[in-house]
Enzyme design. Structure first.
Site, mmCIF file in Angstrom:
data_model
loop_
_atom_site.group_PDB
_atom_site.id
_atom_site.type_symbol
_atom_site.label_atom_id
_atom_site.label_comp_id
_atom_site.label_asym_id
_atom_site.label_seq_id
_atom_site.Cartn_x
_atom_site.Cartn_y
_atom_site.Cartn_z
ATOM 1 N N HIS A 1 -4.817 12.778 -60.533
ATOM 2 C CA HIS A 1 -5.817 12.080 -61.345
ATOM 3 C C HIS A 1 -6.094 12.901 -62.589
ATOM 4 O O HIS A 1 -6.020 14.135 -62.560
ATOM 5 C CB HIS A 1 -7.113 11.868 -60.546
ATOM 6 N N ARG B 1 -13.033 7.401 -53.440
ATOM 7 C CA ARG B 1 -12.698 5.985 -53.302
ATOM 8 C C ARG B 1 -11.531 5.801 -52.335
ATOM 9 O O ARG B 1 -11.446 4.782 -51.643
ATOM 10 C CB ARG B 1 -12.362 5.389 -54.676
ATOM 11 N N HIS C 1 -2.501 3.090 -65.844
ATOM 12 C CA HIS C 1 -3.914 2.836 -65.528
ATOM 13 C C HIS C 1 -3.988 1.859 -64.353
ATOM 14 O O HIS C 1 -3.623 2.200 -63.239
ATOM 15 C CB HIS C 1 -4.628 2.323 -66.777
ATOM 16 N N ASP D 1 -5.717 4.412 -55.823
ATOM 17 C CA ASP D 1 -4.589 3.487 -55.741
ATOM 18 C C ASP D 1 -3.701 3.744 -54.529
ATOM 19 O O ASP D 1 -2.939 2.858 -54.128
ATOM 20 C CB ASP D 1 -3.738 3.589 -57.012
ATOM 21 N N SER E 1 -9.496 1.514 -69.815
ATOM 22 C CA SER E 1 -10.172 0.215 -69.881
ATOM 23 C C SER E 1 -11.622 0.348 -70.321
ATOM 24 O O SER E 1 -12.097 -0.411 -71.180
ATOM 25 C CB SER E 1 -10.080 -0.520 -68.542
#
Length: 471
Positions: free
Chosen positions: A353, A362, A307, A408, A277
């Site tokens: 990742h 995160r 993504h 995620d 993105s």
């Protein structure tokens, strides 16, 4: 378990040392980065000439310096590890994770203003940090919050454009369509058509970017209410901040959900420039496409399963575990289910990742939020078990460079706990967040006069011939 405990203990020891060192350096950095200016535009106007001269000097003095070697593996492997972009707002370290203008996530939580004492950072604070490289005061953040609220009105034609789509259309399709409908208000496009000098490109870009960031939560909330709540729209609350207002317009007023939304937006804003993105937004903008066109393109990249759609897939997979094995699944049952997933040719979503080689920070801050607010939630407890079970299995498999959880792996469970259960919508939340990073960098793209992106491509035949000669 011994594997996990050993690695976890070593990771914690290393993490403490790194955090202490980085915190000390950050404190020194913060001592030189302060401003009382409440106007973000004026702040940038002072900074930009300095950074322009800095870049000129860098090109003049070090333009010849080699940054690494390009291998055939890089060309064939999605350009992994290939340095090819200037991205000012964040930097991703494989071991340490993301740093926003030099600050780690724990440091941002410590120094950025919050809505309440000890609360999560306000996204407006991170926007100021990404644009200026300076930690803002609460007064500066409040002024920026007001500016964003003043920009958040949506023209009627945008709603009509979205309504022309079936309500069954994917939320990301509706979201990208809404952004394209907003494009008719672009100040950059109008200024370019009137012949604005290129040294001034950054100013209408800045106006477009702030307006876009301000309007996205309103459009996103409209789409959510249209699809899932019978079109019953909730108006903005002029007393709330950016993240709090987004949660409110979605239909959630639980103070913990407002805090989660602030945290979610903050940690999803930016992840350097090479992800799909961010790179897409930069690439399209390099053709001098305005911020609306550029960000709409970025959203279409974000919608891909590899993504931004991954957070949706994580929750779906976790629900499949519960459906088959129940909430009180044992560790052995969970191991069997993980192996079943892998042996079927699928991946365990939320782990691994493209850059990181440690647990995603995160993920860690979301885990800390869950331990504080919802430690007994069954799905959170399952996520905790996965944290213990999956990395050793992926390590045993031997095909994964990073067996650790990413961002995620956790976000869907938190959202689900507070009632936002519609997994198909989760990528829209990601998109609202990512606008802050992409748009911040886009302002600097224009301010620094970064050129049209045009890398060289080759054919398989060329690569074969060149590689045989060089081998």
């Amino acid at each position: 378990m011994s594997f996990f405990r050993t690695v976890s203990a070593l990771s914690k020891l290393r993490s403490r040392a790194v955090q202490q060192s980085s915190l000390n350096s950050s404190v020194r950095w913060l001592q030189t980065q302060s401003s009382s200016n409440l106007d973000l535009h004026s702040e940038l106007k002072e900074l930009i000439p300095q950074e322009q001269e800095r870049l000129k000097k860098l090109k003049k003095d070090y333009g010849h310096v080699q940054l690494g070697n390009i291998t055939a593996d890089m060309v064939l492997g999605g350009m992994r590890g290939m340095i090819g972009l200037l991205w000012e707002t964040s930097l991703l370290d494989p071991d340490e994770g993301i740093r926003f203008r030099g600050l780690s996530i724990p440091e941002c939580q410590k120094v950025l203003p919050s809505a309440k004492p000890g609360g999560e950072p306000l996204p407006e604070g991170l926007l100021w940090l990404l644009l200026t490289g300076k930690v803002p005061s609460k007064e500066q953040v409040d002024a920026l919050s007001k500016d964003l609220r003043d920009r958040a009105t949506i023209p009627d034609h945008v709603y009509k454009t979205i309504d022309a789509l079936p309500a069954t259309a994917h939320p990301m399709t509706q979201f990208a369509t809404g952004v394209m409908a907003l494009q008719v208000q672009s100040k950059f496009q109008k200024a370019y058509e009137k012949g604005i000098h290129k040294s001034k490109y950054w100013e209408p870009t800045f106006e477009d970017c702030l307006s876009l960031i301000a309007q996205l939560p309103v459009v996103a909330a409209y789409i959510y209410r249209r699809i899932y709540k019978n079109g019953q729209i909730i108006p903005r609350d002029e007393s709330l901040d950016y993240g709090g207002n987004f949660a409110h317009m979605l239909g959630f007023d639980n103070p913990e959900m407002l805090e989660l939304t602030r945290l979610y937006i903050t940690i999803h804003t930016d992840h350097e420039g090479g992800n799909v993105s961010a790179h897409t937004g930069h690439l399209v903008a390099s053709a001098l496409s305005d911020p609306y066109l550029s960000f709409a393109a970025a959203l279409n990249g974000l919608a891909g399963p590899l993504h931004g759609l991954a957070n949706q897939e994580v929750l779906v997979w976790i629900k499949s575990v519960i459906d088959e094995c129940g909430e009180n699944i044992s560790t052995d049952q969970l191991k069997d289910y993980v192996w079943k997933t892998l042996n079927s040719g699928k991946v365990v979503p939320g782990f691994g990742h493209g850059v990181l080689r440690k647990t995603d920070p995160r993920y860690t801050c979301q885990r800390e939020f869950a331990l504080k607010h919802l430690p007994e939630d069954p799905m959170f407890q399952l996520v905790s078990k996965l944290y213990e079970v999956v990395p050793p299995i992926l390590t045993e498999l031997g095909k994964v460079k990073n067996p650790w959880p990413n961002v995620d792996a956790h976000s869907g469970v938190l959202l689900h706990h507070y009632g936002l259960t519609e997994a198909r919508y989760y990528t829209v939340l990601f998109g609202v967040s990512r606008s802050i990073g992409i748009c911040s960098q886009l302002v600097w793209d224009r301010a620094l006069g970064l050129p049209l992106e045009r890398p060289k491509s080759v054919t398989t035949e060329w690569l074969e011939k060149f590689s045989k000669k060089a081998a």
